[in-house]
Design an enzyme around this catalytic site. Structure first.
Site, PDB file in Angstrom:
ATOM      1  N   HIS A  48      46.163  46.443  35.915  1.00  0.00           N
ATOM      2  CA  HIS A  48      46.299  46.637  34.661  1.00  0.00           C
ATOM      3  C   HIS A  48      46.315  45.662  33.640  1.00  0.00           C
ATOM      4  CE1 HIS A  48      46.950  51.334  35.704  1.00  0.00           C
ATOM      5  NE2 HIS A  48      45.840  50.957  36.090  1.00  0.00           N
ATOM      6  N   GLU A  50      48.877  44.907  31.542  1.00  0.00           N
ATOM      7  CA  GLU A  50      50.132  44.386  31.415  1.00  0.00           C
ATOM      8  C   GLU A  50      50.203  43.633  32.662  1.00  0.00           C
ATOM      9  OE1 GLU A  50      50.391  49.118  30.350  1.00  0.00           O
ATOM     10  OE2 GLU A  50      48.795  47.641  31.362  1.00  0.00           O
ATOM     11  N   ASP A 198       6.366  57.698  32.664  1.00  0.00           N
ATOM     12  CA  ASP A 198       6.492  56.118  32.284  1.00  0.00           C
ATOM     13  C   ASP A 198       7.048  55.419  33.536  1.00  0.00           C
ATOM     14  OD1 ASP A 198       6.392  57.213  29.685  1.00  0.00           O
ATOM     15  OD2 ASP A 198       8.369  57.334  29.383  1.00  0.00           O
TER      16      ASP A 198
END
Length: 354
Positions: A48, A50, A198
């Site tokens: 993370h 921190e 497409d």
């Protein structure tokens, strides 16, 4: 103090499109008026924000102040609790932009810090921090990905002329902008009608290296041609097909091409399956049939509408529902952003809370 939180917010934004169902989070570690560490949560399952900031700071983390955009986690998931690491590092003060609404955290990280004697402040630039994570916050409520609908229409809402001509409704500048949008999501979803009409690749094509989103196809009868671009490139960029077909020969050929098959039961179930498989943001690029089902089913969280400054007229509208209720009963979107992209107009709308 705000300057450090603004830095943390910018760091969080740098990981847009990379964290899956996890939130964007940034952190800045400050000591004696100097930034000694910083970081962002870059990918689900990885350290993370921190953790990155504390590792960068090393011993300088002791006695420092941590600015973080979201409450530090307090539970064991794919990574250890950040709150425990903060305490162990000797950080004196933590400034948090917003509490984490995830029930696994929900104030427990704050209590863990405070019980260890760490000074905690909450609410600095909270609105800016919330704007980082509309997908994360919405998905906590719905248990499905944040759904972004992309449409490209004429000014009167048509996707093609009555002759069937549809290339190109919008400009090359708008199409490039769509690739920037694709680069921010975990998956791109379309219907078999669009593929048959497409033959799209549904990849990100930019002048820089980017992560390719997963490609998801709704194909109840498993009509995907093995010669299609999606099938031919399935070994390079993952393709997942949701189908109701029981044709074992078709299924075997699809699997041999590298396509992953899932059972189709409903649109809602498709979205729940994607969320359970780590998809936090899904971009829908599809024709009127699927667009109408999404809007009528109230599945669209954000709508990115590109409009050409031309009038097509005719029958080929992007939305083909027959509204039976009153105007007040129709789902409302709020306009969040408007800009010109080449000769076209881009409007970003977000679902209003009920």
């Amino acid at each position: 103090m705000e300057q450090y939180m603004k830095q943390a917010i910018q760091l969080a934004k740098s990981a847009t499109g990379q964290t899956g169902v996890n939130p964007l989070v940034g952190a800045v570690l400050v000591k004696e008026g100097r930034v000694v560490g910083f970081g962002a949560h870059l990918k689900a399952g990885e350290p993370h924000a921190e953790v990155h900031a504390i590792r960068m700071a090393g011993a300088a983390a002791y006695g420092a102040t941590l600015y973080v955009t979201l409450e530090p986690c307090s539970h064991h998931g794919k990574t250890p609790p950040c709150a425990d690491l903060i305490v162990e590092s000797g950080i004196r003060r933590v400034v948090i932009a917003m509490k984490d609404p995830n029930p696994l955290v929900a104030g427990n990280g704050i209590m863990r810090l405070q019980s260890a004697g760490v000074e905690v402040e909450i609410g600095l630039l909270e609105e800016e921090a919330r704007e980082l994570n509309p997908a994360f916050l919405r998905s906590l409520e719905t248990k499905r990905p944040y759904v972004i609908l992309k449409t490209a229409t004429s000014m009167d809402g048509k996707v093609a002329l009555d002759t069937g001509e549809s290339r190109w409704v919008t400009s090359s500048e708008a199409r490039r902008d769509v690739h920037e949008l694709r680069a921010t999501v975990d998956a791109i979803l379309t219907g078999i009608g669009t593929v048959l009409a497409d033959d799209p690749s549904l990849t990100v094509r930019l002048d820089r290296e980017t992560r390719q989103p997963r490609r998801v196809l709704l194909d109840r009868d498993l009509r995907l041609p093995l010669a299609s671009t999606l099938a031919r490139t399935a070994e390079d960029v993952p393709v997942q097909v949701f189908t109701s077909s029981g044709d074992e020969e078709k299924r075997a050929l699809a699997r041999a091409a590298g396509i992953e098959l899932f059972d189709y039961t409903s649109l809602g179930a498709v979205l729940e399956t994607l969320y359970a498989n780590g998809i936090g943001r899904v971009l829908i690029e599809a024709g009127p049939t699927l667009v109408t089902s999404l809007l009528d089913g109230d599945y669209v969280d954000e709508w990115v509408a590109y409009q050409s400054p031309r009038m097509f007229g005719g029958r080929h509208g992007v939305y083909r529902s027959e509204q039976k209720g009153s105007i007040d009963a129709i789902s409302r979107f709020s306009v969040r952003h408007v800009q010109t992209v080449g000769p076209d107009v881009k409007v970003v709308l977000r679902k209003e809370a009920h």
